[in-house]
Design a protein around this motif. Structure first.
Motif, PDB file in Angstrom:
ATOM      1  N   PHE A   1       1.152  -1.299  -0.027  1.00 40.67           N
ATOM      2  CA  PHE A   1      -0.119  -0.158   0.069  1.00 40.67           C
ATOM      3  C   PHE A   1       1.295   1.274   0.222  1.00 40.67           C
ATOM      4  O   PHE A   1       1.387   2.139  -0.861  1.00 40.67           O
ATOM      5  N   VAL A   2       1.345   0.676   0.833  1.00 39.71           N
ATOM      6  CA  VAL A   2       2.856   2.308   0.818  1.00 39.71           C
ATOM      7  C   VAL A   2       3.600   3.030  -0.420  1.00 39.71           C
ATOM      8  O   VAL A   2       3.704   4.141  -0.620  1.00 39.71           O
TER       9      VAL A   2
ATOM     10  N   ILE B   1       5.457   8.753  14.425  1.00 40.63           N
ATOM     11  CA  ILE B   1       5.324   7.603  14.748  1.00 40.63           C
ATOM     12  C   ILE B   1       4.158   6.835  15.052  1.00 40.63           C
ATOM     13  O   ILE B   1       3.201   7.419  15.497  1.00 40.63           O
ATOM     14  N   VAL B   2       3.388   6.186  14.124  1.00 44.65           N
ATOM     15  CA  VAL B   2       1.874   5.602  13.870  1.00 44.65           C
ATOM     16  C   VAL B   2       2.045   4.641  15.082  1.00 44.65           C
ATOM     17  O   VAL B   2       2.583   3.023  14.305  1.00 44.65           O
TER      18      VAL B   2
ATOM     19  N   ILE C   1      -3.764   3.673  14.025  1.00 42.16           N
ATOM     20  CA  ILE C   1      -3.817   3.013  13.069  1.00 42.16           C
ATOM     21  C   ILE C   1      -4.671   1.658  13.672  1.00 42.16           C
ATOM     22  O   ILE C   1      -3.689   0.662  14.263  1.00 42.16           O
ATOM     23  N   VAL C   2      -5.763   0.818  12.942  1.00 44.34           N
ATOM     24  CA  VAL C   2      -6.333   0.219  14.046  1.00 44.34           C
ATOM     25  C   VAL C   2      -6.336  -1.692  13.047  1.00 44.34           C
ATOM     26  O   VAL C   2      -6.896  -1.152  11.438  1.00 44.34           O
TER      27      VAL C   2
ATOM     28  N   GLU D   1      -5.152   8.009   3.661  1.00 42.55           N
ATOM     29  CA  GLU D   1      -5.949   8.918   5.040  1.00 42.55           C
ATOM     30  C   GLU D   1      -4.585   8.695   5.778  1.00 42.55           C
ATOM     31  O   GLU D   1      -4.245  10.381   5.708  1.00 42.55           O
ATOM     32  N   CYS D   2      -3.930   8.152   6.213  1.00 42.91           N
ATOM     33  CA  CYS D   2      -2.813   9.013   6.828  1.00 42.91           C
ATOM     34  C   CYS D   2      -2.026   8.957   6.818  1.00 42.91           C
ATOM     35  O   CYS D   2      -1.495   9.781   6.729  1.00 42.91           O
ATOM     36  N   LEU D   3      -1.223   7.890   5.004  1.00 39.56           N
ATOM     37  CA  LEU D   3       0.036   9.141   4.522  1.00 39.56           C
ATOM     38  C   LEU D   3      -0.804  10.438   4.280  1.00 39.56           C
ATOM     39  O   LEU D   3       0.169  11.434   4.661  1.00 39.56           O
ATOM     40  N   ALA D   4      -1.109  10.433   3.120  1.00 36.20           N
ATOM     41  CA  ALA D   4      -2.393  11.896   3.370  1.00 36.20           C
ATOM     42  C   ALA D   4      -1.790  13.071   4.318  1.00 36.20           C
ATOM     43  O   ALA D   4      -1.125  14.131   3.901  1.00 36.20           O
TER      44      ALA D   4
END
Ligand code: ADP
Length: 663
Positions: free
Chosen positions: A429-430, A486-487, A510-511, A521-524
């Motif tokens: 994905f990344v 850090i996520v 993130i779950v 969404e997290c990356l954006a």
């Protein structure tokens, strides 16, 4: 005693938690299934399960969110972010689906708004997304218009979402922000929903000290709006990149929607192009082109909308090419995302110099104009016409860069996960979103990689990993001064754990199982934060401040020392020496075979007392816990508190050093 209402809402919240976990597994597994070979029928069935699961998940999330907001421990995040990018990204989420239904989506964003403001981007996104989703849900034909502007002399932001849909009846306007209220109509029943979206939006806006409401839209439809106080971050403001655009450059925009024409013109004006003419039909465009050529002031660029009533973008371009054979006039197609299939792209290259997605986004327009300026500059320097082949390769580049939807572009991301399948999924994905990927299978490797590559911007950190856990690795990284994002990646949905992760310096959660859209969404979100200059320093300072108030009550300490700087510093220096000694003594004592509890009690008593006298609240509390545990001979509790004391003390020393330099 808790009231029946509280018990009821707690029960609902915990049930929803339980519902969410298996649902997330279903959705995650469906995404994996989609990556396998399937026939058309199977794909259709998957879509249906996905649709229903997402609807259920939406419901569970709404109910959970709602009960969270009604509880005492609801908190907003505060961090710098780019509100323009956020608004464009939210609109993007409904664009494809809306254009597919024949709706026009238009944005009108004041690009003079400071690029870096402070607030809770996730929650602001939630409010805006709710309004634009509703606009799309309750509009069958016409348009959705999203406007962002400044109000009150630049002290507040105003978001407006206007649609041409069914509208909210005048007598219902006062109720739609009430919990579970739905206007009883065919369209509401058709659209589904919980009646919680607007109450949640209202609660969030209230938390942020803004206002929200709905107005009558004279042309039918509704006009939802909300304001938020504008808090600029102290970071540098981004300024539009300097472009070598030709002076007096003229641009023509061809579109059959008046709102869209206005919006495109404003966007071009912002980039310094003041001579923007508009045409709402093919004939109108040809007429304007004719007279501009006759007056010897031709257009440098013509933007043409693909989807127009009567004559579409292709026809307009072919007519222009037929009548005005001008190599130095560039044509750009404006096209809604997803509408230009592969064949369309090939066709586009015959007629146009490139294309840009509708609604036009700041970054893409900037890139297009920069490319134009560069090639125009090079062309003038050579003082010769660019050959067709040269123009083609330029076009190719331009198309690629204008289209790049690589939200992770330029980011270095480390994926830390011990499960090979999860790791691979996350890495895929990344990579897909354009980021450079590093990977690690345990916390120790994370620490080692970051040492070698401090340029890594973001770590997806699994919590439970062998050798060194994600939490231990985070503590070590933060103590070593690592400032990246850090996520935490966790299968656990527990709010208390989330707080713990944030406390040790994680920025986000993130779950699992991982969903493509969550990663996107997290990356954006974090890429837009990282795009702001100095954001890493700012974030780490904020983490430290948050942590420091938990650890050490500086104000209280300064009051005790009557704000005598020299005295305060000498006291803290002495405290550090004493604590380091006691930490060492205690460790030694506990490693002996025969423990001398009288010594342990004395050490921990002093740790408690000295910490309390310098207002090091967290350490006074840990000292108290150690001391009690020693008295009760409870070695497990003693050891746990001692480790916490030792780890946090390293951070406290950092905080004290910063403080000494700042007072
Ligand atoms: P729901 O999940 O039902 O959409 P909301 O709280 O978001 O819940 O909205 C409450 C009600 O307000 C909706 O059921 C709908 O009747 C009305 N509503 C919200 N947005 C719009 C809109 N843009 N146009 C018309 N009606 C709307």
């Amino acid at each position: 005693m808790a009231s029946a209402l509280e018990v009821g809402s707690r029960f609902i919240a915990s049930t929803m938690h339980e519902v969410r976990t298996p649902l997330q597994t279903i959705i995650g597994t469906l995404e994996l299934l989609e990556e396998t070979p399937l026939n058309k029928e199977q794909i259709e069935y998957i879509r249906q399960i996905e649709f229903s699961s997402n609807a259920l998940l939406g419901l569970a999330n709404d109910v959970l969110d709602f009960s969270k907001m009604n509880s005492d421990n609801f908190e907003l995040e505060i961090q710098p972010f780019d509100v323009i990018e956020l608004t464009e990204r939210v609109v993007d989420l409904i664009t494809v689906e809306s254009f597919n239904r024949g709706l026009e989506v238009i944005t009108n964003i004041d690009y003079d708004i400071p690029r870096s403001i402070m607030g809770d981007p996730f929650r602001i996104q939630q409010i805006l997304l709710n309004l634009v989703k509703n606009a799309s849900k309750y509009t069958d034909k016409g348009f959705i218009y999203v406007r962002l502007s400044m109000r009150k002399g630049g002290n507040a932001l105003l978001f407006e979402v206007v649609d041409s849909g069914v509208g909210v009846p005048e007598d219902k306007k006062d109720f739609i922000f009430d919990d579970y209220y739905q206007v009883e109509s065919i369209s509401t029943r058709k659209a589904g929903g919980t009646g919680l979206g607007l109450p949640i939006a209202k609660k969030l806006v209230d938390f942020m000290k803004g206002r929200i409401g709905v107005l009558q839209n004279p042309s039918g439809g509704s006009n939802f709006w909300f304001t938020l106080p504008l808090e600029r971050s102290c970071m540098n403001q981004l300024i539009a990149k300097k472009m070598n655009l030709p002076l007096n450059m003229k641009v023509l925009v061809v579109d059959d929607s008046i709102l869209a024409l206005k919006s495109t013109r404003l966007k071009l004006n912002y980039f310094g192009i003041s001579a923007v003419d508009v045409a709402s039909s093919c004939d109108d465009a040809l007429e304007k082109l004719e007279s501009s050529c006759n007056s010897n002031a031709p257009y440098a660029i013509v933007f043409i909308d693909l989807i127009m009533q009567g004559v579409d973008g292709w026809r307009v371009a072919s007519e222009i090419k037929k009548r005005f054979n001008k190599n130095d006039m560039r044509l750009y197609l404006m096209v809604p995302e997803g509408q230009l299939k592969k064949e369309g792209r090939m066709k586009m290259l015959d007629w146009f110099n490139g294309y840009i997605y509708k609604p036009i986004k700041y970054k893409q327009l900037e890139e297009l104009l920069l490319n134009y300026a560069d090639s125009n500059f090079a062309q003038n320097a050579e003082n010769s016409n660019v050959k067709e082949s040269g123009a083609d390769s330029l076009t190719e580049n331009k198309v690629n860069s204008v289209l790049a939807e690589q939200i992770g572009n330029g980011m270095n991301v480390l994926v830390a996960e011990d499960q090979p399948i999860n790791r691979l999924l996350l890495e895929t994905f990344v990579k897909k979103y354009g980021a450079k990927v590093f990977s690690a299978e345990n916390g120790q490797i994370v620490v080692d990689i970051i040492k070698q590559h401090p340029e890594i911007d973001l770590v997806f950190m699994d919590i439970f990993m062998p050798v060194k856990t994600g939490m231990d690795a985070t503590i070590e990284l933060r103590n070593g001064g690592y400032k990246g994002i850090i996520v935490a990646c966790t299968a656990n949905n527990d709010e208390a754990d989330f707080k713990e992760y944030k406390k040790i310096g994680m920025n986000d959660i993130i779950v699992k199982p991982f969903k493509k859209v969550t990663i996107k969404e997290c990356l954006a979100k974090w890429n837009s934060v990282l795009n702001v200059p100095n954001s890493k320093d700012m974030l780490s300072l904020m983490l430290l401040e948050k942590k420091s108030s938990d650890m050490w009550d500086i104000e209280d300490f300064m009051d005790t020392t009557e704000h005598n700087r020299e005295f305060a510093i000498s006291l803290m220096d002495e405290y550090i020496v004493q604590m380091n000694q006691l930490i060492e003594n205690l460790k030694n004592e506990l490693s002996k075979k025969d423990l001398d509890f009288s010594k342990i009690e004395l050490y921990t008593h002093t740790m408690k007392g000295s910490s309390a006298s310098v207002s090091a609240v967290r350490f006074a509390e840990l000292g108290r816990r150690m001391n009690n545990a020693a008295k009760q001979r409870n070695l497990v509790e003693l050891e746990e508190a001692r480790i916490n004391f030792e780890i946090d003390f390293i951070t406290l020393v950092n905080i004290i050093e910063n403080w000494k330099n700042s007072i």
